[in-house]
Design a protein around this motif. Structure first.
Motif, PDB file in Angstrom:
ATOM      1  N   SER A  94       0.856  -1.182   0.000  1.00 12.36           N
ATOM      2  CA  SER A  94       0.000   0.000   0.000  1.00 12.36           C
ATOM      3  C   SER A  94       0.892   1.231   0.000  1.00 12.36           C
ATOM      4  N   ALA A  95       0.621   2.153  -0.929  1.00  9.23           N
ATOM      5  CA  ALA A  95       1.424   3.367  -1.062  1.00  9.23           C
ATOM      6  C   ALA A  95       0.512   4.580  -1.072  1.00  9.23           C
ATOM      7  N   ALA A  96       1.052   5.714  -0.628  1.00  8.23           N
ATOM      8  CA  ALA A  96       0.299   6.973  -0.661  1.00  8.23           C
ATOM      9  C   ALA A  96       1.272   8.130  -0.802  1.00  8.23           C
ATOM     10  N   LEU A  97       0.813   9.171  -1.478  1.00  7.12           N
ATOM     11  CA  LEU A  97       1.580  10.406  -1.638  1.00  7.12           C
ATOM     12  C   LEU A  97       0.691  11.573  -1.242  1.00  7.12           C
ATOM     13  N   HIS A  98       1.142  12.349  -0.287  1.00  2.23           N
ATOM     14  CA  HIS A  98       0.411  13.523   0.198  1.00  2.23           C
ATOM     15  C   HIS A  98       1.140  14.773  -0.252  1.00  2.23           C
ATOM     16  N   ARG A  99       0.401  15.752  -0.743  1.00  2.00           N
ATOM     17  CA  ARG A  99       0.964  17.060  -1.033  1.00  2.00           C
ATOM     18  C   ARG A  99      -0.147  18.092  -0.929  1.00  2.00           C
ATOM     19  N   THR A 153      -2.703   0.413  -4.176  1.00  2.00           N
ATOM     20  CA  THR A 153      -2.550  -0.859  -3.475  1.00  2.00           C
ATOM     21  C   THR A 153      -2.415  -1.976  -4.499  1.00  2.00           C
ATOM     22  N   VAL A 154      -1.550  -2.949  -4.178  1.00  2.00           N
ATOM     23  CA  VAL A 154      -1.304  -4.073  -5.085  1.00  2.00           C
ATOM     24  C   VAL A 154      -1.176  -5.341  -4.246  1.00  2.00           C
ATOM     25  N   GLY A 155      -1.881  -6.405  -4.660  1.00  2.00           N
ATOM     26  CA  GLY A 155      -1.749  -7.688  -3.986  1.00  2.00           C
ATOM     27  C   GLY A 155      -2.971  -8.055  -3.185  1.00  2.00           C
ATOM     28  N   GLU A 156      -2.760  -8.911  -2.183  1.00  2.00           N
ATOM     29  CA  GLU A 156      -3.834  -9.400  -1.339  1.00  2.00           C
ATOM     30  C   GLU A 156      -3.398  -9.369   0.113  1.00  2.00           C
ATOM     31  N   THR A 157      -4.381  -9.226   1.010  1.00  2.00           N
ATOM     32  CA  THR A 157      -4.072  -9.105   2.440  1.00  2.00           C
ATOM     33  C   THR A 157      -3.606 -10.409   3.077  1.00  2.00           C
ATOM     34  N   GLY A 158      -3.919 -11.541   2.458  1.00  2.00           N
ATOM     35  CA  GLY A 158      -3.585 -12.818   3.080  1.00  2.00           C
ATOM     36  C   GLY A 158      -4.634 -13.294   4.057  1.00  2.00           C
ATOM     37  N   ASN A 159      -5.757 -12.608   4.134  1.00  2.00           N
ATOM     38  CA  ASN A 159      -6.868 -13.029   4.987  1.00  2.00           C
ATOM     39  C   ASN A 159      -8.174 -12.712   4.266  1.00  2.00           C
ATOM     40  N   ASP A 160      -9.281 -12.728   4.971  1.00  2.00           N
ATOM     41  CA  ASP A 160     -10.578 -12.578   4.296  1.00  2.00           C
ATOM     42  C   ASP A 160     -11.016 -11.127   4.123  1.00  2.00           C
ATOM     43  N   THR A 161     -10.100 -10.168   4.309  1.00  2.00           N
ATOM     44  CA  THR A 161     -10.429  -8.765   4.062  1.00  2.00           C
ATOM     45  C   THR A 161      -9.815  -8.321   2.743  1.00  2.00           C
ATOM     46  N   ALA A 162     -10.467  -7.377   2.083  1.00  2.00           N
ATOM     47  CA  ALA A 162      -9.978  -6.869   0.799  1.00  2.00           C
ATOM     48  C   ALA A 162      -8.881  -5.828   1.029  1.00  2.00           C
ATOM     49  N   LEU A 163      -7.893  -5.859   0.148  1.00  2.00           N
ATOM     50  CA  LEU A 163      -6.821  -4.867   0.222  1.00  2.00           C
ATOM     51  C   LEU A 163      -7.296  -3.536  -0.337  1.00  2.00           C
ATOM     52  N   GLY A 164      -7.052  -2.459   0.387  1.00  2.00           N
ATOM     53  CA  GLY A 164      -7.398  -1.125  -0.071  1.00  2.00           C
ATOM     54  C   GLY A 164      -6.646  -0.086   0.734  1.00  2.00           C
TER      55      GLY A 164
END
Length: 458
Positions: free
Chosen positions: A25-30, A39-50
């Motif tokens: 998970s990446a973010a850029l603030h300005r 976000t890229v990939g999967e959490t590895g559990n039953d929640t969605a990555l976001g």
């Protein structure tokens, strides 16, 4: 030309794929653009990555503890040169100072006594103190940089003691709530990614066990999102933009925290350490300030950008990954910040004429000579300034503020000789004929120290 958001997203996707990170998970603030996330990939559990997915941020936690410590200093509860024993009842190491612990120059061993990383059991508050006498001071104080989670744990205890609560309570009340960092917590919460160790020779990703760092929490306990951490990094770089009233920390105090106290390598001066903050020079007078973090199954990095052409206000980037070994995570925030500044630079503010310099200042504007070198004194943005005639364009000028109770005396408030006085000397007609800056004589013509004037030959 590739749009900048797509360019940044490709950089994140490339790291996720090449470094084999289950979730990134990446973010850029300005200040001048909408928040960017990826976000890229999967959490590895039953929640969605976001963007709302929480990751363990490890030692990025130290930056929060450092800010809490400087808050205590600013509120008069401690001095940075106080020994810990002045405020805490400790069986050993009470002579180590707050400043040394913040800059990792106290010489205290890295971890609490015992094999914490074998047992995955950190001491509680009472055990931390009770076992302190068994912890070594592995180097003399001030000898060199030596990273210490134990030292930061003691600072967290100090903050709680002085504020009358736990470290976590004080953190929420005095930093997280005021800055709106609602996703930063001491426990993972329902939308947390699973941390993994990715096998070096296969595609297997094995989940790491959950850990609670107990009394060492002020060094590495927190969970957060990339969006929260990018905002935090922006605050560390540009506090006035996110906290204009200075409710969390005065901008001058962040300046103090960002001043390099030591380097992390005596022969390769590529990384410095301030008061709880890692400082990474980028060239061309650009500095990235923040911290990296690592815990079993997780790596994190959050940095704000200061200086340089194209850098926007309140510019910070964060990258969180659910692999404990993908070191590429640490480098990517720096690359994201650089790419954003290069390919989507901050808008250029038009110059507009301003009011004239005050009557008493106009006569000293222009070129002066001191120590054989030429300087240019000018009036810009409501302040007297000075630059060496040969200074590169990006070097900040010296800035002066008048002393209200001493006519013709200024205090240097930024840049070269900060803190020193500038004194004007006038002739009988009120013209400024010479100046003394930090006691050095400045004249309109180049002179030797015994006042030989090259213009007149005498």
């Amino acid at each position: 030309m590739t749009p900048v958001p797509d360019r940044l997203s490709r950089m994140v996707r490339q790291v996720q794929a090449q470094a084999r990170v289950p979730a990134v998970s990446a973010a850029l603030h300005r200040a001048d653009r909408p928040l960017w996330t990826c976000t890229v990939g999967e959490t590895g559990n039953d929640t969605a990555l976001g963007p709302e997915t929480a990751f363990r941020i490890g030692s990025v936690t130290k930056t929060f503890t450092a800010v809490l410590t400087l808050q205590c200093r600013d509120d008069g509860l401690l001095d940075l040169d106080d020994p810990l024993g002045r405020h805490l009842d400790l069986p050993a190491h009470g002579e180590l100072t707050v400043r040394r612990l913040l800059s990792h120059t106290a010489g205290l061993q890295r971890e609490p006594h015992g094999d914490v990383w074998d047992t995955l059991r950190a001491p509680d508050a009472d055990e931390l103190v009770a076992e302190l006498a068994r912890a070594e001071r592995v180097l003399p104080p001030g000898r060199r940089y030596h990273y210490s989670n134990l030292g930061m744990a003691l600072l967290g205890r100090l903050v709680g003691q002085l504020r009358g609560g736990t470290w976590a309570e004080v953190l929420a009340e005095r930093v997280l709530d005021p800055l709106g960092l609602t996703a930063t917590t001491v426990t993972p919460g329902p939308r947390a990614a699973t941390g993994f160790l990715v096998d070096a020779y296969s595609d297997e990703a094995h989940p790491e066990p959950p850990t609670d760092f107990g009394a060492v929490g002020p060094a590495a306990q927190l969970w957060s999102t990339a969006t929260d951490l990018a905002r935090w990094a922006a605050f560390l770089a540009d506090p006035a933009a996110l906290d204009p009233a200075g409710a969390v920390l005065a901008p001058a105090t962040l300046d103090e925290m960002r001043w390099p106290a030591t380097v992390t390598d005596e022969t390769l001066w590529s990384v410095g350490f301030g008061l709880g903050l890692i400082l990474v020079p980028q060239g061309d007078r650009v500095m990235h300030v923040g911290h990296d973090g690592a815990m079993p199954g997780f790596l994190a990095a959050a940095y704000g950008r200061r200086g340089g052409d194209g850098t926007a206000g309140a510019m910070g980037a964060a990258l969180l990954g659910s692999s404990g070994t993908a070191a590429e995570v640490f480098d990517l925030p720096h690359r994201l910040l650089a790419a954003a500044a290069e390919h989507d630079p901050a808008d250029i503010t038009p110059w507009r004429p301003g009011p004239p310099a005050p009557e008493g200042v106009r006569g000293l504007l222009g070129r002066w000579w001191g120590e054989g070198f030429e300087y240019v004194f000018s009036w810009h943005e409501g302040a007297l300034r000075a630059r060496g005639a040969g200074d590169p364009p990006g070097k900040p000028p010296a800035v002066f503020a008048p002393l209200p109770d001493r006519p013709d005396v200024f205090r240097t408030v930024a840049g070269r000789e900060v803190g020193e006085l500038l004194r004007l000397t006038r002739d009988e007609r009120g013209r400024v004929v010479r100046m003394h800056w930090a006691t050095y004589r400045f004249t309109r013509a180049q002179e030797t120290f015994d006042r030989y004037d090259f213009r007149t030959g005498g």
